[in-house]
Design an enzyme around this catalytic site. Structure first.
Site, PDB file in Angstrom:
ATOM      1  N   GLU A  83      -9.845  -1.634   5.526  1.00  0.00           N
ATOM      2  CA  GLU A  83     -10.537  -1.549   6.724  1.00  0.00           C
ATOM      3  C   GLU A  83     -11.874  -1.568   6.874  1.00  0.00           C
ATOM      4  O   GLU A  83     -12.281  -2.511   5.211  1.00  0.00           O
ATOM      5  CB  GLU A  83     -10.856  -0.279   6.867  1.00  0.00           C
ATOM      6  N   HIS A 137      -7.511  -4.366  10.268  1.00  0.00           N
ATOM      7  CA  HIS A 137      -7.034  -4.052   8.920  1.00  0.00           C
ATOM      8  C   HIS A 137      -5.558  -4.646   8.573  1.00  0.00           C
ATOM      9  O   HIS A 137      -4.253  -5.030   9.079  1.00  0.00           O
ATOM     10  CB  HIS A 137      -7.165  -2.924   8.657  1.00  0.00           C
ATOM     11  N   ASN A 182      -7.323  -2.471  14.685  1.00  0.00           N
ATOM     12  CA  ASN A 182      -8.777  -2.931  14.259  1.00  0.00           C
ATOM     13  C   ASN A 182      -8.741  -3.293  12.869  1.00  0.00           C
ATOM     14  O   ASN A 182     -10.050  -3.783  12.050  1.00  0.00           O
ATOM     15  CB  ASN A 182      -8.964  -1.499  13.446  1.00  0.00           C
ATOM     16  N   ASP A 217       0.593  -1.333   0.224  1.00  0.00           N
ATOM     17  CA  ASP A 217       0.374  -0.090  -0.130  1.00  0.00           C
ATOM     18  C   ASP A 217       1.134   1.891   0.355  1.00  0.00           C
ATOM     19  O   ASP A 217       2.042   1.372  -0.310  1.00  0.00           O
ATOM     20  CB  ASP A 217      -1.405  -0.300   1.188  1.00  0.00           C
TER      21      ASP A 217
END
Ligand code: GLP
Length: 253
Positions: free
Chosen positions: A150, A145, A143, A74
């Site tokens: 996400e 990801h 979280n 990413d």
């Protein structure tokens, strides 16, 4: 300690250093077995220790990256590649400039492109054309990801533009001068792209990751926890330190 849970391999190491060494061994073995291995690489603070071990092995003459190809997960969007918070910059400074990988063989999604859709499709096509990367390295967000996928109502398929959640913007603000400077978007390999990898390794360290690691490995397969998709992968290895494994081990023991 090594555990096996529903086909997933889980190494629990004493601390961050031991976890980094164990993870580096897997990456180095991949390159020794296949000199032209295609590596999927990750950023974040977690893999830094592993990259340092890889650099040390290279300096000792134990591994050759001259034929290795890499695709990173990413990049923020938009961001200039010479910005010291970009993942292009991170990869160059943390790994690429210290080993003999050819710059033209390294790929990181573009944070500068005007046409994200086109460059994302080209990125996926290149990866699919290879039949997936040989070994994909992953960290994990608090979280759940992976890459910048996400929690969402559905799993993201291919590479593309994603909105970062408030929780990720706030977690990543520690690297920026202020929270306002954290880009609100990113380009990320999709879950489907990640799942084409022949082997996946996910690293996690510290107490803050303990709950999400347990949810990833033991919980429901749900896009609310993007990393839970890895339960469906046929060759996945987790490298955890004791703190990150704490909640998981209550069940595995
Ligand atoms: C970022 C990256 C992820 C990484 C995550 C966790 O958001 N896009 O690839 O796994 O942060 O970072 P850290 O390892 O610093 O906890």
């Amino acid at each position: 300690m090594k555990y096996n849970y529903r086909g997933m391999t889980i190494y629990v190491e004493k601390d961050y250093e031991a976890m980094s060494k164990a993870a580096a061994e897997m990456l180095l073995s991949q390159v020794r077995e296949k000199h032209d291995a295609v590596l999927g690489l990750a950023t974040g603070s977690t893999p830094i220790g592993m990259y340092q071990e890889v650099v040390k092995a290279y300096e000792r003459g134990e591994v050759d990256f001259s034929k290795v190809v890499s695709y990173n997960l990413d990049e923020y969007y938009p961001i200039q590649h010479d910005n010291d918070q970009s993942y292009h910059y991170f990869m160059k400074e943390t790994l690429f400039k210290h080993i003999n990988i050819k710059p033209e063989n390294t790929h990181v999604p573009s944070g500068e492109t005007k046409d994200v859709e086109k460059t994302s499709q080209e990125y996926d096509n290149a990866i699919y054309g290879l039949g997936g990367v040989d070994l994909q390295v992953l960290g994990i967000g608090n979280n759940g990801h992976i890459g910048f996928n996400e929690p969402a109502p559905v799993f993201a398929k291919g590479t593309g533009l994603v909105d970062l959640t408030e929780s990720t913007i706030s977690a990543n603000s520690r690297f920026f001068a202020s929270i306002d400077e954290v880009p609100k978007k990113a380009v990320s390999m999709g879950i489907a792209t990640i799942m084409t990898a022949k082997k996946v390794m996910l690293m996690a360290s510290g107490k803050a990751k303990a709950e999400i690691i347990a949810a990833t490995i033991l919980g429901e397969i749900t896009p609310d926890v993007p990393a839970s998709a890895l339960q469906l992968h046929r060759n996945v290895t987790f490298f955890l330190d004791e703190e990150a494994a704490a909640v998981l081990l209550e069940t595995l023991k």
